[in-house]
Design a protein around this motif. Sequence first.
Motif, short mmCIF file in Angstrom:
data_model
loop_
_atom_site.label_atom_id
_atom_site.label_comp_id
_atom_site.label_asym_id
_atom_site.label_seq_id
_atom_site.Cartn_x
_atom_site.Cartn_y
_atom_site.Cartn_z
N GLU A 151 0.83 -1.21 0.00
CA GLU A 151 0.00 0.00 0.00
C GLU A 151 0.86 1.26 0.00
O GLU A 151 0.58 2.22 -0.72
CB GLU A 151 -0.93 -0.01 1.21
CG GLU A 151 -2.04 1.03 1.14
CD GLU A 151 -3.06 0.72 0.07
OE1 GLU A 151 -3.60 1.68 -0.53
OE2 GLU A 151 -3.33 -0.47 -0.20
N LEU A 152 1.92 1.26 0.80
CA LEU A 152 2.78 2.44 0.88
C LEU A 152 3.51 2.71 -0.42
O LEU A 152 3.88 3.86 -0.70
CB LEU A 152 3.80 2.27 2.01
CG LEU A 152 3.25 2.22 3.43
CD1 LEU A 152 4.39 2.03 4.43
CD2 LEU A 152 2.45 3.47 3.78
N SER A 153 3.72 1.68 -1.23
CA SER A 153 4.45 1.84 -2.49
C SER A 153 3.52 1.82 -3.70
O SER A 153 3.97 1.73 -4.84
CB SER A 153 5.50 0.73 -2.64
OG SER A 153 4.89 -0.55 -2.64
N ARG A 154 2.24 1.94 -3.45
CA ARG A 154 1.24 1.91 -4.52
C ARG A 154 1.22 3.24 -5.28
O ARG A 154 0.91 4.29 -4.72
CB ARG A 154 -0.13 1.64 -3.92
CG ARG A 154 -1.30 1.65 -4.89
CD ARG A 154 -2.61 1.55 -4.13
NE ARG A 154 -3.76 1.73 -4.99
CZ ARG A 154 -4.97 2.07 -4.58
NH1 ARG A 154 -5.18 2.26 -3.28
NH2 ARG A 154 -5.96 2.23 -5.44
N PRO A 207 -0.77 -13.48 -14.05
CA PRO A 207 -0.03 -13.08 -15.27
C PRO A 207 -0.12 -11.59 -15.58
O PRO A 207 0.87 -10.96 -15.94
CB PRO A 207 -0.68 -13.93 -16.36
CG PRO A 207 -1.22 -15.12 -15.64
CD PRO A 207 -1.67 -14.61 -14.31
N LYS A 208 -1.32 -11.00 -15.42
CA LYS A 208 -1.45 -9.58 -15.79
C LYS A 208 -0.69 -8.69 -14.81
O LYS A 208 -0.14 -7.66 -15.21
CB LYS A 208 -2.92 -9.17 -15.88
CG LYS A 208 -3.69 -9.14 -14.59
CD LYS A 208 -5.11 -8.64 -14.83
CE LYS A 208 -5.93 -8.55 -13.55
NZ LYS A 208 -6.19 -9.88 -12.95
N PHE A 209 -0.64 -9.08 -13.54
CA PHE A 209 0.10 -8.26 -12.58
C PHE A 209 1.61 -8.43 -12.75
O PHE A 209 2.37 -7.51 -12.45
CB PHE A 209 -0.33 -8.58 -11.15
CG PHE A 209 -1.59 -7.87 -10.75
CD1 PHE A 209 -1.55 -6.55 -10.32
CD2 PHE A 209 -2.82 -8.50 -10.85
CE1 PHE A 209 -2.71 -5.88 -9.97
CE2 PHE A 209 -3.99 -7.84 -10.51
CZ PHE A 209 -3.94 -6.52 -10.07
N LYS A 210 2.03 -9.58 -13.21
CA LYS A 210 3.45 -9.74 -13.53
C LYS A 210 3.87 -8.71 -14.59
O LYS A 210 4.95 -8.11 -14.49
CB LYS A 210 3.72 -11.15 -14.05
CG LYS A 210 3.66 -12.23 -12.98
CD LYS A 210 3.97 -13.59 -13.59
CE LYS A 210 3.88 -14.69 -12.55
NZ LYS A 210 4.17 -16.02 -13.13
N TYR A 213 4.04 -5.26 -12.89
CA TYR A 213 5.27 -5.11 -12.10
C TYR A 213 6.48 -4.87 -13.00
O TYR A 213 7.33 -4.03 -12.71
CB TYR A 213 5.50 -6.36 -11.25
CG TYR A 213 4.64 -6.45 -10.02
CD1 TYR A 213 4.53 -5.38 -9.14
CD2 TYR A 213 3.95 -7.62 -9.71
CE1 TYR A 213 3.74 -5.46 -8.00
CE2 TYR A 213 3.17 -7.71 -8.57
CZ TYR A 213 3.07 -6.63 -7.72
OH TYR A 213 2.30 -6.72 -6.59
N ALA A 214 6.55 -5.64 -14.08
CA ALA A 214 7.69 -5.49 -14.99
C ALA A 214 7.72 -4.09 -15.60
O ALA A 214 8.79 -3.47 -15.74
CB ALA A 214 7.62 -6.55 -16.09
N ALA A 215 6.53 -3.57 -15.95
CA ALA A 215 6.46 -2.25 -16.57
C ALA A 215 6.85 -1.13 -15.62
O ALA A 215 7.31 -0.05 -16.04
CB ALA A 215 5.05 -2.00 -17.11
N ASN A 221 11.15 -11.78 -8.63
CA ASN A 221 11.98 -12.54 -7.70
C ASN A 221 12.44 -11.67 -6.53
O ASN A 221 12.51 -12.13 -5.38
CB ASN A 221 13.16 -13.16 -8.42
CG ASN A 221 12.76 -14.28 -9.34
OD1 ASN A 221 11.87 -15.07 -9.02
ND2 ASN A 221 13.38 -14.35 -10.51
N ASP A 222 12.74 -10.40 -6.82
CA ASP A 222 13.11 -9.48 -5.74
C ASP A 222 11.93 -9.28 -4.79
O ASP A 222 12.11 -9.21 -3.57
CB ASP A 222 13.54 -8.13 -6.31
CG ASP A 222 14.91 -8.20 -6.98
OD1 ASP A 222 15.65 -9.18 -6.75
OD2 ASP A 222 15.24 -7.25 -7.73
N LEU A 223 10.71 -9.18 -5.34
CA LEU A 223 9.54 -8.99 -4.50
C LEU A 223 9.27 -10.22 -3.64
O LEU A 223 8.87 -10.10 -2.47
CB LEU A 223 8.32 -8.67 -5.36
CG LEU A 223 8.28 -7.26 -5.95
CD1 LEU A 223 7.12 -7.12 -6.92
CD2 LEU A 223 8.18 -6.22 -4.85
#
Length: 375
Positions: A151-154, A207-210, A213-215, A221-223
């Motif tokens: 939430e803080l990084s949203r 899949p869509k959230f991956k 995140y990439a964008a 893997n870091d997350l």
Amino acid sequence: MTTQTLQKIGFQHVGSFLRPEALKEARQSFAAGNITAEELEGVENAAITELVNKEVEAGLDVVTDGEFRRSYWHLDNFWGFDGVERFNYGEGYFFAHEETRDDSARLTGKLGFNADTHPFIQHFKFVKALADEAGVAAKITIPSPSQFYGELSRGVNVERIAEHYDSNEELFEDIKRVYHEEILALYNAGARTVQLDDCTWGLLVDPKFKDVYAATGFDINDLKRLYLDLNNGAIADLPDDLTINTHVCRGNYHSDWATSGGYDDVADELFGQENVTNYFLEYDSERAGGFAPLAKVSGDKQVVLGLITTKSGELEDKGTIIARIHEATKYLPLDRLWLSTQCGFASTEEGNILTDAQQWAKLQLVKEILDELWG
């Protein structure tokens, strides 16, 4: 079912229950300035007392306050920390078919925890007293530390981090610290079961959230490593007689869902390395994938299969649910499995689309299967 497992889990609900109409009306009246905080609290106390009586009558060994004093399953806890403010983000969370309200949480300073001002401590004391009187246990559900960071990084919220912290690592340590202090305060208030509700792992397998995140520059893997570190850091060095559950969810808002994907891609971290005792896992639809990842649940940790949906009032077929439990025993023995609903009935005060009678019928079905399979 072994005695040890029964003592650890017992018949318990994930957490939230449908809000009574009188409670909804009182919250609306308070928001409009028509009743005082003390008057609202009186309505809440009465509703929670009635709920706990119903839970005991239904045979629950572990009760909750239904999250009746909250608007959201997660944000109310965040707002209780020092250095955090409630505000309107401008858009809600986008579920499959609906958009939620737009409340959020962002930093106003360094994080802190104060047991005298964080409302959840007094909230738990109230339900604990009711549980003690009834001769049952009480648990409290709170959002996971990883959910707090999410939430803080949203979106635009992330800008506030740089205003108050010299590094992300400093923030991570503060998140772990305030959560650890909160959990110890709950323990001192009598809690012996604390549940971390967590949608972050469900985001990582979708899949869509991956792609999202990439964008935005996040590495999956870091997350995974970060979420594991935040959650494990918060629950390290706690009293031996405190049980930490986690409930992994894919969104539960007004009978809608947010993410899809099996546990396969996060099983090594979530099941193999997160230091919880019991996993309450969503398994009510094909969106949760198969049972094979359960083979990676390490040590003697146990899995509560969320095979009964809270998203509709239609009652599941008992034989079908029992067959699915036996299917899961290919990967974990029966004495490390248990049963619950997939989530609460009202993760936000809106509640899911089913009736009060239907929610209790769902829990009665859970109990019937627990009695039949585990005695």
